[in-house]
Design a protein around this motif. Structure first.
Motif, PDB file in Angstrom:
ATOM      1  N   ASN A  86      -3.131  -5.013  -9.768  1.00 15.61           N
ATOM      2  CA  ASN A  86      -3.754  -3.688  -9.801  1.00 15.61           C
ATOM      3  C   ASN A  86      -2.704  -2.572  -9.883  1.00 15.61           C
ATOM      4  OD1 ASN A  86      -6.364  -4.673  -9.710  1.00 15.61           O
ATOM      5  ND2 ASN A  86      -6.513  -4.558  -7.486  1.00 15.61           N
ATOM      6  N   ILE A  87      -1.591  -2.766  -9.172  1.00 15.63           N
ATOM      7  CA  ILE A  87      -0.532  -1.750  -9.167  1.00 15.63           C
ATOM      8  C   ILE A  87       0.060  -1.555 -10.561  1.00 15.63           C
ATOM      9  CG2 ILE A  87       1.807  -1.246  -8.354  1.00 15.63           C
ATOM     10  CD1 ILE A  87       0.998  -2.547  -5.670  1.00 15.63           C
TER      11      ILE A  87
ATOM     12  N   THR B 251      -3.480  -7.483  -5.695  1.00 15.04           N
ATOM     13  CA  THR B 251      -2.913  -6.170  -5.359  1.00 15.04           C
ATOM     14  C   THR B 251      -1.776  -5.796  -6.312  1.00 15.04           C
ATOM     15  OG1 THR B 251      -3.469  -6.437  -3.015  1.00 15.04           O
ATOM     16  CG2 THR B 251      -1.829  -4.785  -3.566  1.00 15.04           C
TER      17      THR B 251
ATOM     18  N   SER C 131      -1.216  -2.395 -13.437  1.00 22.79           N
ATOM     19  CA  SER C 131      -2.181  -2.162 -14.503  1.00 22.79           C
ATOM     20  C   SER C 131      -2.796  -0.771 -14.458  1.00 22.79           C
ATOM     21  CB  SER C 131      -3.293  -3.203 -14.465  1.00 22.79           C
ATOM     22  OG  SER C 131      -4.026  -3.123 -13.241  1.00 22.79           O
ATOM     23  N   CYS C 132      -2.555  -0.054 -13.341  1.00 29.58           N
ATOM     24  CA  CYS C 132      -3.142   1.289 -13.206  1.00 29.58           C
ATOM     25  C   CYS C 132      -2.341   2.320 -14.005  1.00 29.58           C
ATOM     26  CB  CYS C 132      -3.182   1.704 -11.741  1.00 29.58           C
ATOM     27  SG  CYS C 132      -4.385   0.754 -10.786  1.00 29.58           S
TER      28      CYS C 132
ATOM     29  N   ASP D 294       6.000  -0.473 -10.380  1.00 36.07           N
ATOM     30  CA  ASP D 294       5.449  -0.002 -11.654  1.00 36.07           C
ATOM     31  C   ASP D 294       6.522   0.511 -12.614  1.00 36.07           C
ATOM     32  OD1 ASP D 294       3.199   0.290 -13.252  1.00 36.07           O
ATOM     33  OD2 ASP D 294       2.981   2.409 -12.751  1.00 36.07           O
TER      34      ASP D 294
ATOM     35  N   GLN E  55       0.821  -1.219   0.000  1.00 38.64           N
ATOM     36  CA  GLN E  55       0.000   0.000   0.000  1.00 38.64           C
ATOM     37  C   GLN E  55       0.857   1.274   0.000  1.00 38.64           C
ATOM     38  OE1 GLN E  55      -3.206  -0.581  -0.519  1.00 38.64           O
ATOM     39  NE2 GLN E  55      -2.655  -2.750  -0.308  1.00 38.64           N
TER      40      GLN E  55
ATOM     41  N   GLN F 297       4.667   0.962  -4.545  1.00 37.47           N
ATOM     42  CA  GLN F 297       3.918   0.879  -5.799  1.00 37.47           C
ATOM     43  C   GLN F 297       4.696   1.496  -6.956  1.00 37.47           C
ATOM     44  OE1 GLN F 297      -0.020   2.450  -5.150  1.00 37.47           O
ATOM     45  NE2 GLN F 297      -0.476   1.011  -3.490  1.00 37.47           N
TER      46      GLN F 297
END
Length: 280
Positions: free
Chosen positions: A276-277, A273, A279-280, A70, A61, A66
């Protein structure tokens, strides 16, 4: 199974955050207990892995975490971790299926033994139980090979950002715990046909003695051994012993099932989780 260690670059909070310390403590504790071979010790490790994944969820988080995941240059390593997590989930499913199959056969045999007043005519039921166990062990053997494949990929050295090193370490200890679960369910491998040679035969005898000691601490193997012994005898005392061993086996299976189910949910949450990180 050897633990995996990796060099870490600075991609976590500059000051040692409590969650980072907690992750390291959990990793060290699990590495120190990799030789777990009883249902209680394996159950304890399953609980420890669940706690570890909860800590990782908190770590994921952090904005800095993140950002590190990424990065384009880390994408290949992240994809490799995601592939590994998917394989681990498959192995976890295999372990759960093996436990369910063993539990169902155990309950069925217990029901048969309760209905029968004597020891006669049970040979076919005992053989059915043993045949089911044999088929299940083949599936576990495949799962263990898959774990080895994942472990070999993790052993590749390299400079990684800290969060990826943490995820690799978590994956490594998860492999170790799942391996102990699978080994507990299936037991030691069958003796090699090459044991006919004197030296190998002596070594195999020593291994057999060790396996017998392990078997006493393994409720599932103890039940299987009791059933196997009873197929050669219709002595009522032997049947009573089978009933007792089957009860112990069922209790240990239930504990491991609960641990694996919770671990599976934790692993899925961590995987989602990470997905999602990136792919955002």
């Amino acid at each position: 199974m050897a633990a995996s260690y990796h060099a870490r670059s600075n991609s976590l909070p500059t000051r040692q955050h409590p969650i980072v310390s907690q992750i390291d403590e959990n990793l060290n504790r699990l590495r120190a207990s990799q030789s777990a071979s009883t249902s209680s010790s394996i159950g304890h490790n399953l609980s420890g892995i669940q706690d570890l994944h909860e800590c990782v969820d908190v770590l994921l988080q952090f904005p800095l975490t993140q950002q590190a995941l990424d990065q384009e240059k880390q994408r290949e390593m992240v994809e490799e971790l995601l592939d590994g997590s998917l394989m681990l989930l498959d192995v976890c499913t295999t372990a759960k299926d093996a436990l369910l199959q063993t539990k169902e056969c155990t309950q069925e045999l217990q029901s048969i033994l309760r209905r029968r007043r004597g020891a006669e005519g049970l040979a076919n039921d005992f053989r059915k139980y043993l045949t089911s166990r044999k088929a299940m062990k083949k599936e576990i053997c495949k799962a263990l090979k898959n774990l080895k494949h994942i472990q070999n990929k993790l052993s590749t050295p390299g400079e990684n950002v800290a969060v990826i090193s943490v995820l690799r370490d978590v994956e490594a200890v998860t492999i170790s715990v799942l391996e102990s679960v699978l080994s507990f369910i299936s037991g030691p491998e069958a003796e090699s046909k090459s044991s006919r040679w004197p030296l190998v035969s002596k070594l195999m005898h020593q291994k057999k003695v060790m396996c017998e000691e392990e078997q006493k601490a393994n409720e599932i193997l103890s039940a299987e051994a009791a059933v196997r012994s009873c197929t050669k005898s219709e002595n009522m005392k032997h049947v009573e012993n089978v009933q007792k061993e089957l009860q112990g086996s069922e209790l240990s299976i239930q504990d491991l099932e609960e641990g694996l189910e919770t671990l599976s949910r934790r692993m899925i949450k961590t995987r989602v989780t990470v997905l999602n990180i990136i792919s955002c």
